[in-house]
Structures are given as structure tokens and as C-alpha cells.
Design a protein around this motif. Structure first.
Motif, mmCIF file in Angstrom:
data_model
loop_
_atom_site.group_PDB
_atom_site.id
_atom_site.type_symbol
_atom_site.label_atom_id
_atom_site.label_comp_id
_atom_site.label_asym_id
_atom_site.label_seq_id
_atom_site.Cartn_x
_atom_site.Cartn_y
_atom_site.Cartn_z
ATOM 1 N N HIS A 235 1.355 10.097 17.541
ATOM 2 C CA HIS A 235 1.313 11.429 18.157
ATOM 3 C C HIS A 235 2.690 12.071 18.349
ATOM 4 C CE1 HIS A 235 -2.825 10.329 18.839
ATOM 5 N NE2 HIS A 235 -2.458 9.301 19.574
ATOM 6 N N VAL A 236 3.499 11.998 17.292
ATOM 7 C CA VAL A 236 4.771 12.737 17.281
ATOM 8 C C VAL A 236 4.875 13.438 15.939
ATOM 9 C CG1 VAL A 236 5.953 11.139 18.843
ATOM 10 C CG2 VAL A 236 6.089 10.771 16.360
ATOM 11 N N SER A 237 5.804 14.363 15.825
ATOM 12 C CA SER A 237 5.961 15.075 14.555
ATOM 13 C C SER A 237 6.679 14.204 13.534
ATOM 14 C CB SER A 237 6.753 16.369 14.768
ATOM 15 O OG SER A 237 8.111 16.083 15.016
ATOM 16 N N LYS A 238 6.443 14.488 12.281
ATOM 17 C CA LYS A 238 7.082 13.749 11.200
ATOM 18 C C LYS A 238 8.599 13.887 11.278
ATOM 19 C CE LYS A 238 7.597 13.691 6.164
ATOM 20 N NZ LYS A 238 7.177 14.313 4.881
ATOM 21 N N ASN A 239 9.096 15.098 11.506
ATOM 22 C CA ASN A 239 10.537 15.325 11.569
ATOM 23 C C ASN A 239 11.178 14.561 12.721
ATOM 24 O OD1 ASN A 239 10.506 16.998 9.344
ATOM 25 N ND2 ASN A 239 10.405 18.894 10.540
ATOM 26 N N GLY B 198 19.748 3.419 10.946
ATOM 27 C CA GLY B 198 20.963 3.702 10.189
ATOM 28 C C GLY B 198 20.732 4.191 8.780
ATOM 29 N N CYS B 199 19.485 4.244 8.353
ATOM 30 C CA CYS B 199 19.148 4.808 7.044
ATOM 31 C C CYS B 199 17.816 5.521 7.185
ATOM 32 C CB CYS B 199 19.079 3.723 5.966
ATOM 33 S SG CYS B 199 17.796 2.475 6.250
ATOM 34 N N SER B 200 17.450 6.296 6.191
ATOM 35 C CA SER B 200 16.201 7.048 6.271
ATOM 36 C C SER B 200 14.997 6.132 6.084
ATOM 37 C CB SER B 200 16.182 8.146 5.205
ATOM 38 O OG SER B 200 16.059 7.568 3.917
ATOM 39 N N PHE B 201 13.833 6.639 6.458
ATOM 40 C CA PHE B 201 12.576 5.905 6.274
ATOM 41 C C PHE B 201 12.380 5.523 4.814
ATOM 42 C CE2 PHE B 201 8.197 6.562 4.767
ATOM 43 C CZ PHE B 201 7.566 5.469 5.349
ATOM 44 N N SER B 202 12.594 6.468 3.914
ATOM 45 C CA SER B 202 12.360 6.200 2.484
ATOM 46 C C SER B 202 13.349 5.169 1.950
ATOM 47 C CB SER B 202 12.445 7.499 1.672
ATOM 48 O OG SER B 202 13.710 8.113 1.829
ATOM 49 N N GLN B 203 14.610 5.228 2.396
ATOM 50 C CA GLN B 203 15.606 4.249 1.956
ATOM 51 C C GLN B 203 15.225 2.844 2.422
ATOM 52 O OE1 GLN B 203 19.015 6.194 3.729
ATOM 53 N NE2 GLN B 203 19.812 6.810 1.734
ATOM 54 N N TYR B 204 14.804 2.751 3.670
ATOM 55 C CA TYR B 204 14.413 1.446 4.221
ATOM 56 C C TYR B 204 13.209 0.886 3.459
ATOM 57 C CZ TYR B 204 13.133 -2.163 7.611
ATOM 58 O OH TYR B 204 12.830 -3.363 8.204
ATOM 59 N N LEU B 205 12.224 1.738 3.205
ATOM 60 C CA LEU B 205 11.016 1.314 2.504
ATOM 61 C C LEU B 205 11.328 0.845 1.090
ATOM 62 C CD1 LEU B 205 7.947 1.037 2.220
ATOM 63 C CD2 LEU B 205 7.847 3.482 1.662
ATOM 64 N N VAL B 206 12.137 1.615 0.375
ATOM 65 C CA VAL B 206 12.483 1.245 -0.997
ATOM 66 C C VAL B 206 13.260 -0.063 -1.019
ATOM 67 C CG1 VAL B 206 13.837 1.882 -3.032
ATOM 68 C CG2 VAL B 206 12.435 3.606 -1.883
ATOM 69 N N GLU C 106 0.830 -1.205 0.000
ATOM 70 C CA GLU C 106 0.000 0.000 0.000
ATOM 71 C C GLU C 106 0.871 1.263 0.000
ATOM 72 O OE1 GLU C 106 -2.235 -0.387 3.590
ATOM 73 O OE2 GLU C 106 -2.556 -2.539 3.265
ATOM 74 N N GLU C 107 0.228 2.400 -0.166
ATOM 75 C CA GLU C 107 0.928 3.669 -0.012
ATOM 76 C C GLU C 107 1.255 3.868 1.462
ATOM 77 O OE1 GLU C 107 -0.235 7.413 -1.663
ATOM 78 O OE2 GLU C 107 -1.272 6.441 -3.342
ATOM 79 N N ILE C 108 2.491 4.256 1.744
ATOM 80 C CA ILE C 108 2.892 4.476 3.133
ATOM 81 C C ILE C 108 3.530 5.854 3.235
ATOM 82 C CG2 ILE C 108 4.302 3.663 5.064
ATOM 83 C CD1 ILE C 108 4.257 0.894 3.859
ATOM 84 N N HIS C 109 3.020 6.660 4.131
ATOM 85 C CA HIS C 109 3.562 8.003 4.331
ATOM 86 C C HIS C 109 4.025 8.161 5.778
ATOM 87 C CE1 HIS C 109 2.117 9.254 0.403
ATOM 88 N NE2 HIS C 109 0.939 8.716 0.704
ATOM 89 N N LEU C 110 5.213 8.667 5.941
ATOM 90 C CA LEU C 110 5.757 8.847 7.284
ATOM 91 C C LEU C 110 4.884 9.782 8.115
ATOM 92 C CD1 LEU C 110 8.100 8.083 9.145
ATOM 93 C CD2 LEU C 110 9.332 10.099 8.320
ATOM 94 N N SER C 111 4.296 10.772 7.468
ATOM 95 C CA SER C 111 3.438 11.721 8.194
ATOM 96 C C SER C 111 2.239 11.018 8.827
ATOM 97 C CB SER C 111 2.959 12.828 7.252
ATOM 98 O OG SER C 111 2.292 12.270 6.130
ATOM 99 N N SER C 112 1.683 10.033 8.131
ATOM 100 C CA SER C 112 0.543 9.293 8.673
ATOM 101 C C SER C 112 0.958 8.449 9.881
ATOM 102 C CB SER C 112 -0.062 8.386 7.601
ATOM 103 O OG SER C 112 -0.518 9.148 6.506
ATOM 104 N N LEU C 113 2.134 7.841 9.786
ATOM 105 C CA LEU C 113 2.632 7.040 10.907
ATOM 106 C C LEU C 113 2.922 7.924 12.113
ATOM 107 C CD1 LEU C 113 5.053 4.614 9.006
ATOM 108 C CD2 LEU C 113 2.692 4.222 9.691
#
Length: 398
Positions: A319-323, A334-342, A307-314
Motif C-alpha cells: 500500500h505505497v506508491s511505486k515511486n 544502494g542500487c535500484s530495484f531493477s539492478q538488484y534483481l538483475v 517468476e516475473e517480478i514487478h515493483l508496481s505489484s510489490l
């Protein structure tokens, strides 16, 4: 007693059936008994396991609390070997022990009924001035290499702990049947390591060392020991990204489960009928902490990568900020969210293409990409191949 030949036959059968090889570090009879019942392929009798059962950390096996070799000989002959007939047990040999003749002691290990040896405690986990002082006194990693070589010549099964490519090469030349990359003490639980490398750094190190191992000996079994990897999901990430074929757990299989089970059981009796309300520890453990955030994201990706996954939704869900969530994830993994997902999606696509059950475009859709051009671009970036080239190369090499 298991022979080197039949141990290798059994382990290679596991590999050929696409099963991962599991080794469990044991220091007591009860740990050995239930590790074997759980399906462990190998048991490693190490002094670290005994000290963990005594409430100490694994590094206690490096202190002057007792003689490591005597300890394992006692535990093995009294608690482990008499009750286990279905799983090979390896002796954790401290090769630098100045009070033994290495050749004669390995013969004794074999006569006692152990199926092989593993170099532990190992000097590879010690560095700095203390390591220099130890080597000046004649305690060297070369003695561990010699021990593996002697055991191999006696037709015993051998497992070598290493931390870098050079050590792996030396142990392969000595005849080691398994090269196990030791990634440090296990994170997690109350006594777990507070400092450890990220799971992505573990992936990079493992990938480099295992490629060298395969080039030198294609048949060698390649495993890792714990460190930052203490869940099946962590190991899935390692398996998908490297040539790793198995996992050896110490604290993962004894200390952490024991900590959780005893704590929870005692509290359930103590606060019966009002468990959640009264027990103070429950309130702490039921709340999020920084390291839980990374596990939450990893498990969510595992279940929803199509499915589509967005860090902002998680971030909103916990209840924490995306950043903030992004920073915590990268620090822990050790890697970014997008790197891990890809990478997770690409590895899933590789599995689909490797089995030839779908087309390249179907693989893209099955791992969450509606845009095939983007999928192909990411696939090539992370594998060096286009999806079609990868599928064709895999089919040729089957």
C-alpha cells in the motif's frame, strides 16, 4: 590450545566444502557458549562485546571506561576459555596500550590459552582531527601491524580488521591469516548504527579489496564484519558478488537477538491472554517502517526470482506508491530495484553454470528469463562474459 596450523586446516576444510566461515564477537561466557553451540568457527573476545552486554554501544570500547586489554584478559581467563574446548578464541588486542610491552604481552596472551589475536580496538575506525591527535601521541595503525607480525612469528593465528586496500596489503605482508573488512557498526535494533553504507556499496568495497588480497596471497581467508549486512540474505548478496568467504558478527549475534528475545518474552508475560491487543510496542513493530520495505523486496526476490517480478505489484501489496518504494529501496540498498534483481538473477545463473548442471538456455529460464538474448546481454553486462564463455572458462579452471 589450538595451533595456527590446525585452525587453518579446519577453516580451509570449510571453504573446500563450500561452507562459509563464521566468527562471533563475544564479551560474556553465555554468548561464547551459545555461539559455539550454534556452529561458530571462531570466537573473538572483544571489549565491544562486553560493553554491549552492559547496555552500551560498541564504541564504548574506545572510551576511558576501562582498560580494554585488562578487560579481555579477565573475561577470557574466567568466563570464556575455561568452558570452551572446541572453538578457538582470539584475543582482541589494543596494540597502542602504552602500559604494555607488545612482545611480552602477546606471549602472555598465548600462555593464557588464547589461540591468536585480532587488532581491536582498531584505529582504522577513527578518522578526522581525533585520529591526528592520537597519532601525534604515538598511537598508530603501524602498532597493530606490528602486533599481527609478532603474533604470526610466534605461530599464533591472526585476524586483521582493515577498512581499505592499503591496510589490507600491510596486514597481509605482516602475515595475517584472515583479512576482515570492517564495514562499520551493525545496523538494526535499538542501539544499532543510524548511519551506515548501503549493502551495494559494501559489495563494491569488498570486491575491490578482496581482489587485491587474492592477488597478493591467494590462500588468505577473506571475511567481512557486519555494517549494513545483518541478515543471511544480505550476506548471500555479498557472497555471490565478491570473493568473500565468511562473516563476523557482533551485534548480529548478541545485541539484536537479545533485544528481540527479552522484549518479546517480557511482553508476553506482561500481557498474557491479551498480548497483541494491549502491548503498545507490538502495534509499532507490526507496522511497516521505511527500512522494512527494502527487506520485504529482498526476501520476495529470493523466493520468487524465477517468476516475473514487478515493483508496481510489490508496492500495491504494501500500500505505497511505486515511486516511493523505488526511492526507499535505493536509499537503503544502494542500487535500484531493477539492478538488484538483475544482479541476483545473474549470480544465481553463475552458480548453475559453475556446477555445469544446465545449459546456458536452461540457466536463463531457471533464473526468470524467457528471452535468452536479453539474459545473455545482462549476463555479459554484469560479469564481462557471455554465458557460454563463462561456462567454458569455469570448466577449464576446475
Amino acid at each position: 590450545m589450538f595451533t595456527r596450523k590446525n585452525i587453518l586446516t579446519a577453516l580451509n576444510k570449510q571453504k573446500n566444502n563450500h561452507h562459509h566461515i563464521i566468527g562471533a564477537v563475544v564479551g560474556t561466557g553465555i554468548t561464547a557458549k551459545y555461539a559455539a553451540m550454534g556452529g561458530a568457527d571462531l570466537l573473538l573476545a572483544l571489549s565491544a562485546g562486553k560493553y554491549r552486554s552492559m547496555g552500551q554501544g560498541s564504541y564504548a570500547s574506545y572510551y576511558c571506561y576501562g582498560n580494554s586489554n585488562d578487560l579481555i584478559m579477565e573475561i577470557g581467563s574466567r568466563e570464556i576459555l575455561p568452558m570452551l574446548k572446541t572453538v578457538p578464541v582470539l584475543f582482541g588486542l589494543f596494540a597502542s596500550d602504552p602500559f604494555i610491552n607488545l612482545t611480552e604481552y602477546i606471549k602472555k596472551i598465548k600462555r593464557t590459552g588464547f589461540s591468536g589475536i585480532v587488532n581491536y580496538p582498531t584505529l582504522s575506525l577513527i578518522d578526522g582531527k581525533f585520529r591526528e591527535a592520537l597519532e601525534e601521541d604515538g598511537n598508530t595503525f603501524k602498532q597493530e601491524i606490528e602486533a599481527i607480525s609478532l603474533a604470526h612469528k610466534m605461530d599464533m593465528f591472526t585476524l586483521a580488521f582493515v577498512i581499505n586496500t592499503h591496510q589490507a596489503q600491510q596486514m597481509l605482508l605482516a602475515g595475517a591469516d584472515i583479512i576482515c573488512l570492517h564495514l562499520g557498526l551493525t545496523k538494526g535494533g535499538f542501539l544499532g548504527a543510524k548511519k551506515y553504507i548501503s549493502i551495494d556499496e559494501a559489495r563494491k568495497i569488498s570486491g575491490t579489496i578482496f581482489k587485491v588480497c587474492t592477488a597478493l596471497n591467494p590462500d588468505v581467508i577473506k571475511m567481512i564484519y557486519a555494517g549494513p549486512a545483518n541478515t543471511p540474505l544480505d550476506m548471500e548478496y555479498i557472497y555471490q558478488s565478491t570473493e568473500c568467504q565468511g562473516y563476523i558478527g557482533g551485534s548480529t549475534f548478541d545485541r539484536i537477538p537479545t533485544e528481540k528475545a527479552i522484549l518479546k518474552t517480557i511482553q508476553s508475560f506482561k500481557y498474557y491472554n491479551d498480548f497483541e491487543k494491549k502491548k503498545p510496542a507490538a502495534k509499532i513493530h507490526n507496522n511497516w517502517n521505511n527500512k522494512d520495505y527494502a527487506d520485504f523486496i529482498k526476501y520476495y526476490i529470493k523466493e520468487h526470482y524465477i517468476e516475473e517480478i514487478h515493483l508496481s505489484s510489490l508496492a500495491s501489496a504494501i500500500h505505497v506508491s511505486k515511486n516511493y518504494l523505488s526511492i526507499r529501496f535505493k536509499k537503503e540498498v544502494g542500487c535500484s530495484f531493477s539492478q538488484y534483481l538483475v544482479r541476483f538473477r545473474v549470480n544465481k545463473a553463475k552458480d548453475l553454470l559453475r556446477h555445469g548442471c544446465v545449459s546456458c538456455k536452461e540457466a536463463a529460464v531457471n533464473v526468470g528469463y524467457t528471452d535468452y538474448v536479453q539474459f545473455s546481454k545482462m549476463f555479459k553486462k554484469y560479469t564481462g562474459f557471455t554465458p557460454s564463455a563463462f561456462a567454458k572458462d569455469t570448466a577449464i579452471n576446475k
